[in-house]
Design an enzyme around this catalytic site. Structure first.
Site, PDB file in Angstrom:
ATOM      1  NE  ARG A 230      -4.227  -1.568   0.142  1.00  0.00           N
ATOM      2  CZ  ARG A 230      -4.360  -2.621  -0.675  1.00  0.00           C
ATOM      3  NH1 ARG A 230      -3.411  -2.905  -1.555  1.00  0.00           N
ATOM      4  NH2 ARG A 230      -5.437  -3.384  -0.614  1.00  0.00           N
ATOM      5  CG  HIS A 278      -3.534  -1.301  -6.889  1.00  0.00           C
ATOM      6  ND1 HIS A 278      -3.841  -0.613  -5.741  1.00  0.00           N
ATOM      7  CD2 HIS A 278      -3.551  -2.605  -6.534  1.00  0.00           C
ATOM      8  CE1 HIS A 278      -4.033  -1.460  -4.746  1.00  0.00           C
ATOM      9  NE2 HIS A 278      -3.860  -2.681  -5.211  1.00  0.00           N
TER      10      HIS A 278
HETATM   11  P1  NAP Z   1      -1.098 -11.387   5.356  1.00  0.00           P
HETATM   12  O1  NAP Z   1      -1.252 -12.805   4.962  1.00  0.00           O
HETATM   13  O2  NAP Z   1      -1.960 -10.801   6.422  1.00  0.00           O
HETATM   14  O3  NAP Z   1       0.446 -11.187   5.757  1.00  0.00           O
HETATM   15  C1  NAP Z   1       0.927 -10.006   6.298  1.00  0.00           C
HETATM   16  C2  NAP Z   1       2.397 -10.184   6.652  1.00  0.00           C
HETATM   17  O4  NAP Z   1       2.898  -8.906   7.094  1.00  0.00           O
HETATM   18  C3  NAP Z   1       2.608 -11.175   7.811  1.00  0.00           C
HETATM   19  O5  NAP Z   1       3.798 -11.898   7.607  1.00  0.00           O
HETATM   20  C4  NAP Z   1       2.767 -10.241   9.013  1.00  0.00           C
HETATM   21  O6  NAP Z   1       3.568 -10.768  10.072  1.00  0.00           O
HETATM   22  C5  NAP Z   1       3.490  -9.075   8.381  1.00  0.00           C
HETATM   23  N1  NAP Z   1       3.305  -7.862   9.200  1.00  0.00           N
HETATM   24  C6  NAP Z   1       2.159  -7.234   9.518  1.00  0.00           C
HETATM   25  N2  NAP Z   1       2.411  -6.185  10.331  1.00  0.00           N
HETATM   26  C7  NAP Z   1       3.741  -6.184  10.544  1.00  0.00           C
HETATM   27  C8  NAP Z   1       4.607  -5.378  11.319  1.00  0.00           C
HETATM   28  N3  NAP Z   1       4.145  -4.342  12.045  1.00  0.00           N
HETATM   29  N4  NAP Z   1       5.915  -5.671  11.316  1.00  0.00           N
HETATM   30  C9  NAP Z   1       6.405  -6.713  10.606  1.00  0.00           C
HETATM   31  N5  NAP Z   1       5.633  -7.521   9.843  1.00  0.00           N
HETATM   32  C10 NAP Z   1       4.312  -7.252   9.816  1.00  0.00           C
HETATM   33  O7  NAP Z   1      -1.288 -10.425   4.081  1.00  0.00           O
HETATM   34  P2  NAP Z   1      -1.140 -10.820   2.524  1.00  0.00           P
HETATM   35  O8  NAP Z   1      -2.342 -11.535   2.033  1.00  0.00           O
HETATM   36  O9  NAP Z   1       0.187 -11.442   2.313  1.00  0.00           O
HETATM   37  O10 NAP Z   1      -1.195  -9.366   1.850  1.00  0.00           O
HETATM   38  C11 NAP Z   1      -0.256  -8.352   2.169  1.00  0.00           C
HETATM   39  C12 NAP Z   1      -0.719  -7.024   1.589  1.00  0.00           C
HETATM   40  O11 NAP Z   1      -0.529  -7.017   0.171  1.00  0.00           O
HETATM   41  C13 NAP Z   1      -2.211  -6.725   1.729  1.00  0.00           C
HETATM   42  O12 NAP Z   1      -2.517  -6.226   3.021  1.00  0.00           O
HETATM   43  C14 NAP Z   1      -2.436  -5.696   0.658  1.00  0.00           C
HETATM   44  O13 NAP Z   1      -2.223  -4.405   1.184  1.00  0.00           O
HETATM   45  C15 NAP Z   1      -1.345  -5.980  -0.362  1.00  0.00           C
HETATM   46  N6  NAP Z   1      -1.895  -6.428  -1.656  1.00  0.00           N
HETATM   47  C16 NAP Z   1      -1.575  -5.739  -2.776  1.00  0.00           C
HETATM   48  C17 NAP Z   1      -2.068  -6.146  -4.000  1.00  0.00           C
HETATM   49  C18 NAP Z   1      -1.698  -5.416  -5.258  1.00  0.00           C
HETATM   50  O14 NAP Z   1      -2.233  -5.729  -6.327  1.00  0.00           O
HETATM   51  N7  NAP Z   1      -0.781  -4.467  -5.213  1.00  0.00           N
HETATM   52  C19 NAP Z   1      -2.897  -7.260  -4.090  1.00  0.00           C
HETATM   53  C20 NAP Z   1      -3.215  -7.950  -2.935  1.00  0.00           C
HETATM   54  C21 NAP Z   1      -2.715  -7.527  -1.711  1.00  0.00           C
HETATM   55  P3  NAP Z   1       3.124 -12.102  10.867  1.00  0.00           P
HETATM   56  O15 NAP Z   1       3.396 -13.234   9.916  1.00  0.00           O
HETATM   57  O16 NAP Z   1       4.025 -12.123  12.052  1.00  0.00           O
HETATM   58  O17 NAP Z   1       1.668 -11.955  11.197  1.00  0.00           O
END
Ligand code: NAP
Length: 315
Positions: A230, A278
């Site tokens: 983001r 995006h």
């Molecule tokens: P997820 O499964 O919830 O994984 C989030 C990861 O970030 C986890 O490993 C978490 O740690 C880590 N994290 C969260 N807060 C943190 C912090 N304060 N310090 C260190 N690590 C932290 O999310 P996801 O499905 O992989 O998606 C990630 C993000 O990608 C989404 O939230 C979205 O914003 C973005 N996204 C972008 C697109 C695009 O097209 N550009 C598409 C889809 C998603 P833990 O493992 O310890 O919980």
């Protein structure tokens, strides 16, 4: 009789018809999908689940007995800020196909940086014939910030392509072949090692402005940044400063503070920034619809709500 499941997509979304058709097909044996405007008073009161994509919060509030909402998006920071804490549980989209799609994008744009494509494109524009020293993937460390659904798949795909991979998360993790760091100290360490930093953390109170002047200064000289998470996770001004001083070499940005990126934004024309609209991991409507149907089936059969967002943690 099949339960009615309200569908509240983003207003004016040009995809709403396709979603409506595909979801209706996937849910056909389980439930009747109905747009919010078509619900009777009785159906509004009876609804325990709704399927949403950036919904009007007033519409969600008008369904007082919702237990959970299924978002069609992976990032749910907007839903979290717009729906009250005591509102329905929020289930985000965690589609394995989306992880595949994201890992493909991460690999593609890592290769773009690894093989110096921005530099050769700039040379072509100036008519310059000049070869640069090539490293092997193993000599290139890619640091993946965020090891969730998308980050883990991306780290594994980079590894399979021979890159040296490090990862960073909030809690401690173990991933085969990936050096894992966690917590604030871990961030400094991984930034100091990575030639390419890939950002895949959700936007939360803790990750807003995660990478600013200090963090970019902690990066290796010549490091490149890929932000697929983001926009507000990085401080754009600090990134541009890092690129302008030459400390950072390039940034691939798929996400921005304001989207669409305004046409007057200087980011469009910055020679060390690649702007993407995006597109790194769009939701695939067919696989997402099947996943939503599975979640709903489990809930209707057992009453179990799928894994949902932890409001305190912020994701
Ligand atoms: P997820 O499964 O919830 O994984 C989030 C990861 O970030 C986890 O490993 C978490 O740690 C880590 N994290 C969260 N807060 C943190 C912090 N304060 N310090 C260190 N690590 C932290 O999310 P996801 O499905 O992989 O998606 C990630 C993000 O990608 C989404 O939230 C979205 O914003 C973005 N996204 C972008 C697109 C695009 O097209 N550009 C598409 C889809 C998603 P833990 O493992 O310890 O919980």
């Amino acid at each position: 009789m099949k339960p009615v499941v309200p569908f509240i997509p983003e207003a004016h979304s040009h995809e709403r018809e396709v979603w409506q058709q595909e979801l209706s097909r996937s849910l056909s044996n389980l439930a009747e999908l109905k747009p919010f405007d078509a619900l009777s008073e009785e159906e509004r009161l009876a609804a325990r689940v709704a399927i949403v994509a950036n919904p009007d919060p007033a519409h969600v509030a008008a369904l007082p007995n919702l237990v959970w909402v299924q978002s069609l998006w992976a990032g749910v920071e907007r839903l979290m800020s717009e729906l009250p804490e005591e509102g329905p549980l929020i289930v985000r989209l965690a589609d394995p196909q989306m992880a595949e799609t994201m890992s493909e994008a991460v690999l593609a744009w890592t290769l773009y940086l690894h093989r110096d494509m921005p530099r050769y494109m700039a040379q072509q524009r100036r008519g310059v014939w000049q070869e640069h020293f090539l490293k092997t993937p193993a000599e290139r460390t890619v640091g993946v910030l965020g090891l969730g659904n998308l980050g883990t798949a991306s780290a594994q795909r980079l590894r399979a392509n021979g890159f040296t991979v490090a990862g960073w998360s909030r809690s401690e993790k173990t991933i085969d072949g990936v050096r894992c760091f966690h917590g604030p100290d871990g961030l400094k360490q991984i930034l100091g090692e990575a030639d390419i930093v890939v950002i895949l953390v959700p936007l939360t109170d803790q990750t807003r402005g995660l990478l600013g002047t200090d963090e970019f200064s902690s990066c290796k000289h010549g490091a490149a940044i890929i932000n697929f998470a983001r926009g507000p996770v990085i401080e754009t001004g600090a990134l541009v400063d890092g690129l302008d001083t030459g400390h950072l070499s390039h940034a691939v940005l798929d996400v921005f503070d304001e989207e669409p990126l305004p046409s007057e934004s200087p980011l469009w024309r910055h020679e060390k920034i690649t702007v993407l609209p995006h597109i790194s991991a769009p939701t695939i409507i067919s696989t997402a619809s099947r996943l939503v149907a599975n979640n709903l089936k489990t809930f209707l059969e057992t009453g179990a709500v799928p894994d949902h967002v932890d409001r305190k943690r912020g994701y």
